[in-house]
Enzyme design. Structure first.
Site, PDB file in Angstrom:
ATOM      1  CG  HIS A  41      48.370  36.600  43.514  1.00 40.70           C
ATOM      2  ND1 HIS A  41      47.586  37.072  42.481  1.00 40.70           N
ATOM      3  CD2 HIS A  41      47.635  35.399  43.982  1.00 40.70           C
ATOM      4  CE1 HIS A  41      46.346  36.540  42.474  1.00 40.70           C
ATOM      5  NE2 HIS A  41      46.575  35.309  43.272  1.00 40.70           N
ATOM      6  CE  LYS A  84      39.514  31.632  40.629  1.00 41.96           C
ATOM      7  NZ  LYS A  84      41.039  32.010  41.239  1.00 41.96           N
ATOM      8  NE  ARG A  92      41.339  35.472  49.228  1.00 35.89           N
ATOM      9  CZ  ARG A  92      41.046  35.471  48.113  1.00 35.89           C
ATOM     10  NH1 ARG A  92      41.146  36.543  47.181  1.00 35.89           N
ATOM     11  NH2 ARG A  92      40.124  34.470  47.508  1.00 35.89           N
ATOM     12  CB  SER A 142      42.584  37.969  40.214  1.00 32.85           C
ATOM     13  OG  SER A 142      43.732  37.501  40.673  1.00 32.85           O
TER      14      SER A 142
HETATM   15  O1  PNS Z   1      44.225  30.884  42.119  1.00 32.27           O
HETATM   16  P1  PNS Z   1      43.395  29.627  42.059  1.00 32.27           P
HETATM   17  O2  PNS Z   1      42.349  29.657  41.142  1.00 32.27           O
HETATM   18  O3  PNS Z   1      42.859  29.646  43.485  1.00 32.27           O
HETATM   19  O4  PNS Z   1      44.213  28.323  41.900  1.00 32.27           O
HETATM   20  C1  PNS Z   1      43.697  27.154  41.678  1.00 32.27           C
HETATM   21  C2  PNS Z   1      44.585  26.074  40.992  1.00 32.27           C
HETATM   22  C3  PNS Z   1      44.881  26.628  39.735  1.00 32.27           C
HETATM   23  C4  PNS Z   1      45.925  25.732  42.084  1.00 32.27           C
HETATM   24  C5  PNS Z   1      43.664  24.663  41.284  1.00 32.27           C
HETATM   25  O5  PNS Z   1      42.634  24.928  40.573  1.00 32.27           O
HETATM   26  C6  PNS Z   1      44.656  23.637  40.772  1.00 32.27           C
HETATM   27  O6  PNS Z   1      45.483  23.018  41.406  1.00 32.27           O
HETATM   28  N1  PNS Z   1      44.673  23.292  39.147  1.00 32.27           N
HETATM   29  C7  PNS Z   1      45.102  22.367  38.492  1.00 32.27           C
HETATM   30  C8  PNS Z   1      44.330  21.057  38.659  1.00 32.27           C
HETATM   31  C9  PNS Z   1      44.272  20.323  39.930  1.00 32.27           C
HETATM   32  O7  PNS Z   1      45.403  19.569  40.339  1.00 32.27           O
HETATM   33  N2  PNS Z   1      43.099  20.585  40.723  1.00 32.27           N
HETATM   34  C10 PNS Z   1      43.166  19.956  41.915  1.00 32.27           C
HETATM   35  C11 PNS Z   1      42.632  18.435  42.169  1.00 32.27           C
HETATM   36  S1  PNS Z   1      40.980  18.368  42.110  1.00 32.27           S
END
Ligand code: PNS
Length: 165
Positions: free
Chosen positions: A17, A41, A92, A130
């Site tokens: 990150h 998650k 990745r 993570s």
């Molecule tokens: O580190 P991650 O878990 O890959 O991050 C994912 C994250 C938090 C960026 C994603 O789940 C997100 O954008 N969450 C906010 C809700 C949203 O807008 N979801 C996408 C549309 S379905």
């Protein structure tokens, strides 16, 4: 003024990150690193969103154009509120691509002005996540090579304490 958002769960922040945040800060005027909720998650978080943001702040204090926040709701809406032109995500291996591609398409549908920019993860961080860090730590392994030194001890303390329960 080109503002971008680096969103993620960051539970906890890893070297992978931090590398993406540092490289974004060289490319853009302002980078808003934002701890957001990933519904897939839920129930697996070790740190509260505020704790995660505090860890990120400690690792990014050397980056003048980086701000750290916590936000709820849709990323596409939040990006509008921030005046961000793009979302930056680290990519990745091929395994990330399908998920990230879907997210990028959805976010574009919800906010037509929002671009998603992928930065290729460095090869040394290709395997890093993570959840892998948490697993290594829970099982008594050394996470020194995987997380920033400024937050390593706090992560170890939290995760080993959780594993003892
Ligand atoms: O580190 P991650 O878990 O890959 O991050 C994912 C994250 C938090 C960026 C994603 O789940 C997100 O954008 N969450 C906010 C809700 C949203 O807008 N979801 C996408 C549309 S379905």
């Amino acid at each position: 003024m080109r503002t971008v958002i680096c969103p993620g769960s960051f539970d906890p922040i890893t070297n992978g990150h931090l590398d993406i945040i540092e490289r974004s800060s060289l490319l853009f005027d302002k980078v808003i690193v934002t701890v957001m909720f990933n519904p897939s998650k839920k129930n697996s978080f070790c740190f509260s969103p505020e704790e995660r943001a505090a860890l990120i702040k400690r690792c990014t204090s050397h980056l003048e154009n980086v701000e750290v926040r916590v936000a709820d709701g849709l990323l596409a809406e939040y990006a509008k509120e921030c005046g961000a032109v793009a979302v930056v995500k680290g990519l990745r291996a091929l395994s990330d691509f399908e998920y990230e591609f879907q997210q990028a398409q959805l976010n574009k549908k919800l906010n037509g002005d929002l671009e998603t920019i992928f930065i290729n993860t460095r090869s040394e961080n290709m395997y890093l996540s993570s959840s892998v860090v948490k697993q290594i730590c829970e099982l008594g392994g050394d996470i020194s090579d995987f997380v920033p030194e400024a937050v390593r001890d706090d992560i170890v303390k939290r995760i080993t304490r959780g594993a003892e329960k």
